[in-house]
Structure formats: structure tokens, C-alpha cells
Design a protein around this motif. Structure first.
Motif, PDB file in Angstrom:
ATOM      1  N   LEU A 165       0.821  -1.217  -0.074  1.00 50.15           N
ATOM      2  CA  LEU A 165       0.148  -0.011  -0.178  1.00 50.15           C
ATOM      3  C   LEU A 165       0.865   1.354   0.103  1.00 50.15           C
ATOM      4  O   LEU A 165       0.239   2.368  -0.267  1.00 50.15           O
ATOM      5  CB  LEU A 165      -0.996  -0.080   1.119  1.00 50.15           C
ATOM      6  CG  LEU A 165      -1.959  -1.085   1.205  1.00 50.15           C
ATOM      7  CD1 LEU A 165      -2.711  -1.108   2.509  1.00 50.15           C
ATOM      8  CD2 LEU A 165      -2.940  -1.007  -0.076  1.00 50.15           C
TER       9      LEU A 165
ATOM     10  N   GLU B 174       3.988  -3.022  -4.966  1.00 48.56           N
ATOM     11  CA  GLU B 174       2.631  -3.200  -5.389  1.00 48.56           C
ATOM     12  C   GLU B 174       2.378  -3.904  -6.869  1.00 48.56           C
ATOM     13  O   GLU B 174       1.660  -4.853  -6.877  1.00 48.56           O
ATOM     14  CB  GLU B 174       1.623  -1.793  -5.625  1.00 48.56           C
ATOM     15  CG  GLU B 174       0.287  -2.097  -5.692  1.00 48.56           C
ATOM     16  CD  GLU B 174      -0.528  -0.652  -6.010  1.00 48.56           C
ATOM     17  OE1 GLU B 174      -1.692  -0.775  -6.114  1.00 48.56           O
ATOM     18  OE2 GLU B 174       0.146   0.287  -5.698  1.00 48.56           O
TER      19      GLU B 174
ATOM     20  N   LYS C 261      -7.512  -4.068  -4.027  1.00 44.58           N
ATOM     21  CA  LYS C 261      -6.360  -3.732  -4.191  1.00 44.58           C
ATOM     22  C   LYS C 261      -5.681  -2.284  -3.645  1.00 44.58           C
ATOM     23  O   LYS C 261      -4.548  -1.825  -3.791  1.00 44.58           O
ATOM     24  CB  LYS C 261      -6.127  -3.513  -5.801  1.00 44.58           C
ATOM     25  CG  LYS C 261      -6.307  -4.896  -6.509  1.00 44.58           C
ATOM     26  CD  LYS C 261      -6.213  -5.019  -8.009  1.00 44.58           C
ATOM     27  CE  LYS C 261      -6.083  -6.409  -8.436  1.00 44.58           C
ATOM     28  NZ  LYS C 261      -6.035  -6.255 -10.016  1.00 44.58           N
ATOM     29  N   LYS C 262      -6.875  -1.495  -3.268  1.00 44.29           N
ATOM     30  CA  LYS C 262      -6.402  -0.284  -2.647  1.00 44.29           C
ATOM     31  C   LYS C 262      -6.804  -0.217  -1.127  1.00 44.29           C
ATOM     32  O   LYS C 262      -6.706   0.660  -0.426  1.00 44.29           O
ATOM     33  CB  LYS C 262      -7.282   0.864  -3.102  1.00 44.29           C
ATOM     34  CG  LYS C 262      -6.958   1.043  -4.594  1.00 44.29           C
ATOM     35  CD  LYS C 262      -5.587   1.256  -4.789  1.00 44.29           C
ATOM     36  CE  LYS C 262      -5.111   1.562  -6.396  1.00 44.29           C
ATOM     37  NZ  LYS C 262      -3.810   1.749  -6.662  1.00 44.29           N
ATOM     38  N   HIS C 263      -7.154  -1.593  -0.490  1.00 44.48           N
ATOM     39  CA  HIS C 263      -7.516  -1.728   0.998  1.00 44.48           C
ATOM     40  C   HIS C 263      -6.460  -2.864   1.302  1.00 44.48           C
ATOM     41  O   HIS C 263      -5.987  -3.637   0.705  1.00 44.48           O
ATOM     42  CB  HIS C 263      -8.858  -1.722   1.089  1.00 44.48           C
ATOM     43  CG  HIS C 263      -9.595  -0.608   0.617  1.00 44.48           C
ATOM     44  ND1 HIS C 263     -10.117  -0.516  -0.522  1.00 44.48           N
ATOM     45  CD2 HIS C 263     -10.017   0.639   1.404  1.00 44.48           C
ATOM     46  CE1 HIS C 263     -10.757   0.869  -0.651  1.00 44.48           C
ATOM     47  NE2 HIS C 263     -10.599   1.354   0.202  1.00 44.48           N
TER      48      HIS C 263
END
Length: 393
Positions: A172, A178, A194-196
Motif C-alpha cells: 500500500l 505493489e 487492491k487499494k485496501h
């Protein structure tokens, strides 16, 4: 003869002497032309004659030769026979011939271009994710059947968590890591993850909690509900959810009590709720009824000793006699009716617990964490109630 300057001489077309103005060659001055001078009559004709009309492309509608009118020539004002206003002919350009081959090729080229320019559809990895999700249940059954030590499983999962959590934090915070992480295991993640925080982390935390807090059989069933009931609800909801109504925003926890309500996710469907409930009931019946019948003492229902006698006294004589013959018949055939009633009650309760826990909307909490904890806690509470009424532990 009087000699005029070069500019007037070229304009009027009069003779001039280049030597008087000091010019040796007309190529050194831009306005001096190397062409021959025009005569005064030609200059006057160019001055008074209007400009020639530009050619215009006409697009006449297609018509048959028989319906096309005959060309008529009307005299113009300047005596020309083509009917134009300035005497210059009105030229028409020939239109290119259209052919079916060129039209087909153009359409094929347009389709090819649109396919090439359209974005490529992403690959749906939901089936591999659910396959891995469901495989945890078979591993759990194997560890339970082989008398595996839950403490060893908890230690192993804790070590895995100690590696996964730093990797997820680095994912993250670093775009390069990533990219590398998603290249390796990104297909196992949903777009929302994917963002958490990765859902695997919540999955492991939920499993560690139930193995550490609940009895081993209840912890095993709660992991099976997480592994199989959640998969069934998600799969059936995707396939048949559009044919059923969505779930309400909340249901009453206690009847006729408005402030005690359970929040549900309206994005989930009735089909998914039914699938999760049926799968949860099947898990409970299969585990405690066949795979590990360790709670038969609590699930074997018996009527109180004085209940039959009290019923015979309260009922009319003929009906009391029918009840007596029924009880004798059941005792003679030795059918485990009490166990069937207990398993049926257990399956119904566990099914409702499983479907409701899967459909809960608890904000940002992941269902991989809440589903095993809530379902296992409710099932454990149900057995505590049975212990209270049956007097068995």
C-alpha cells in the motif's frame, strides 16, 4: 519618347529603358518580371473582364436515363451557349464509382479498427478465488479427523500473518512493490481489495480467533461455514440474484421491537441468502449427524416423564388412549425420533445463523472476519440453551 519608371512601364505595358534606372537584370528585384510585357489591349481586357468562375462539384440524385430531362441551351447575356453568367463553362467533376467490394472492405476495416481500439476485457478470476476459498474447508476437516492440535494450527497461521501483514503494508505504500505483488498473487484479489487491506489477512484473523476461543467442533463448523456457505451464497447470488428480490436494509432482531434490528446488505439477493442458509444447515447436519457426532447427548430430545401422563389426564379418554398406543409403538420400533428432532432443530437454527451472518452489513468490516466469529458464537449460544433445558453438557 518619354521613358516611364519600371513599375508604370510594366503596368501599362509601355517600352522602357532599363539602363536609365540602373537595372542590369530583372531577377534581382522581386517586382520585375522576366515574362514578356503584355500589350495595352490585353491589360484592358484583363481589367474589365470579370473573374472566371470556380468549378463546382454537383451531386445530383441518381436517376434513370429515361427520367433524366433533356439538356436545353439558353442564350446567356454574353452570347455563350452554355448558359453561364460570365461566359465560362460550368465544369462538373465526375463522382467516383461506388462498388460493393469497396463498401465491404471499408466496413471490415472499421470493425477491425473498433475491435483494436476497444479496451480488452479483464479476466474474471472469481472461480480460482472461490476454489482456493473452499479448499480451506477440506483442510480443516482433515486436521480435525486426524486429531490435529489446534494450537499448532494457530501458531502456523500466526507466523504466516507475521509475513503477510508487512507485505501488505509495503504494497500500500510502495508502487513498485505493489506492481510486483499484483504480478504474483494479484489474480487472487478483488478490485476492491487492491487499494485496501487484503482479505486474506481478515480470513486468517477470523480462523485464529475461533480456534482460540470456541470449542474445537464449533470452531471447525464456523470455518466450514466461512469456506463453503460464503462460497455458495456468492456463486448463487451471481447466477440467480437478478431473478430474485434484494434483501431488505434491516430485519427485526426481536419481534415488535423497532430499535433492535439487524442491518443487512441490500446489494445481496434473496437467492444468495437461501443458498447460504441451505449450505450452513447441510454443514451442521453433516458434521454433527455423521462426521463427528460428539453432541448427541444435547441433540437427543426426550419428552419429560410426567408430560405423557398429564396429557392423558387432560385429554378425553378415547384420545388419551390413542396417545398411549402411539407412544408404545414408537418405543417398540426404537426409532431415534428424539435425535431426528434435535438434528432438525440444529440444522434449521444453524442455517438461519449462517445465512444471516453472511448477509450482514457491518460497514467496513470484512465478512471473512465477521462470518466465522458471528456464526460460531451463535451456534455455541444455541448449545448452551440446549444444555439449560436438557440438563446435559
Amino acid at each position: 519618347m518619354m521613358t516611364l519608371p519600371a513599375n508604370d512601364a510594366f503596368t501599362l505595358g509601355l517600352p522602357h529603358d532599363p539602363a536609365r534606372i540602373g537595372l542590369r537584370s530583372s531577377t534581382k528585384i522581386p517586382f520585375v518580371s522576366s515574362q514578356k510585357a503584355r500589350s495595352p489591349s490585353a491589360s484592358l481586357r484583363a481589367k474589365h473582364s470579370p473573374a472566371r468562375q470556380m468549378s463546382v462539384e454537383l451531386h445530383d440524385p441518381p436517376s434513370s436515363p429515361s427520367s433524366r430531362p433533356a439538356a436545353t441551351h439558353s442564350p446567356a447575356s454574353n452570347g455563350s451557349a452554355n448558359g453561364s453568367a460570365n461566359g465560362s463553362p460550368l465544369r462538373q467533376r465526375k463522382r467516383p464509382r461506388s462498388s460493393s467490394h469497396s463498401t465491404t472492405a471499408s466496413a471490415e476495416l472499421a470493425r477491425t479498427t473498433s475491435r483494436a481500439s476497444s479496451p480488452q476485457q479483464p479476466v474474471d478470476w472469481e472461480i480460482p478465488r472461490k476454489t482456493l476459498h473452499s479448499s480451506i474447508g477440506f483442510l480443516t476437516l482433515y486436521l480435525y479427523a486426524s486429531n490435529g492440535n489446534p494450537r499448532t494450527v494457530v501458531i502456523a497461521l500466526s507466523l504466516a500473518l507475521a509475513v503477510i501483514v508487512p507485505c501488505d503494508i509495503l504494497r500500500l505504500r510502495s508502487s513498485r512493490f505493489e506492481w510486483l505483488f499484483e504480478r504474483c498473487v494479484g489474480f487472487l484479489m478483488r478490485e476492491s481489495e487492491k487499494k485496501h487491506t487484503n482479505g486474506v489477512i481478515w480470513y486468517i484473523i477470523g480462523v485464529i480467533f475461533v480456534l482460540s476461543v470456541y470449542p474445537l467442533d464449533i470452531a471447525t463448523v464456523s470455518i466450514l461455514i466461512l469456506s463453503w456457505a460464503d462460497t455458495a451464497a456468492s456463486t448463487v447470488g451471481r447466477l440467480l440474484g437478478r431473478y430474485t428480490a434484494p434483501l431488505p436494509r434491516s430485519i427485526p432482531l426481536v419481534p415488535f421491537v423497532p430499535f433492535a434490528r439487524l442491518p443487512l446488505a441490500p446489494r445481496k439477493s434473496l437467492a444468495g441468502f437461501i443458498a447460504g442458509s441451505v449450505t450452513g444447515a447441510a454443514i451442521a447436519l453433516g458434521f454433527w449427524g455423521w462426521f463427528a457426532p460428539v453432541r448427541d447427548a444435547q441433540l437427543d430430545f426426550h419428552l419429560p416423564a410426567g408430560l405423557v401422563g398429564a396429557a392423558q389426564e387432560a385429554l378425553p379418554a378415547q384420545l388419551a388412549q390413542v396417545v398411549q398406543h402411539g407412544v408404545e409403538l414408537v418405543q417398540a420400533v426404537e426409532l431415534p425420533i428424539g435425535r431426528w428432532i434435535g438434528l432438525g432443530t440444529l440444522g434449521t437454527v444453524c442455517g438461519l445463523i449462517s445465512g444471516t451472518a453472511e448477509a450482514l452489513d457491518l460497514g467496513s468490516l470484512d465478512d471473512n472476519l465477521t462470518l466465522p466469529i458471528i456464526s460460531g458464537g451463535c451456534i455455541w449460544g444455541f448449545f448452551k440453551v440446549l444444555e439449560y433445558f436438557t440438563g446435559s453438557a
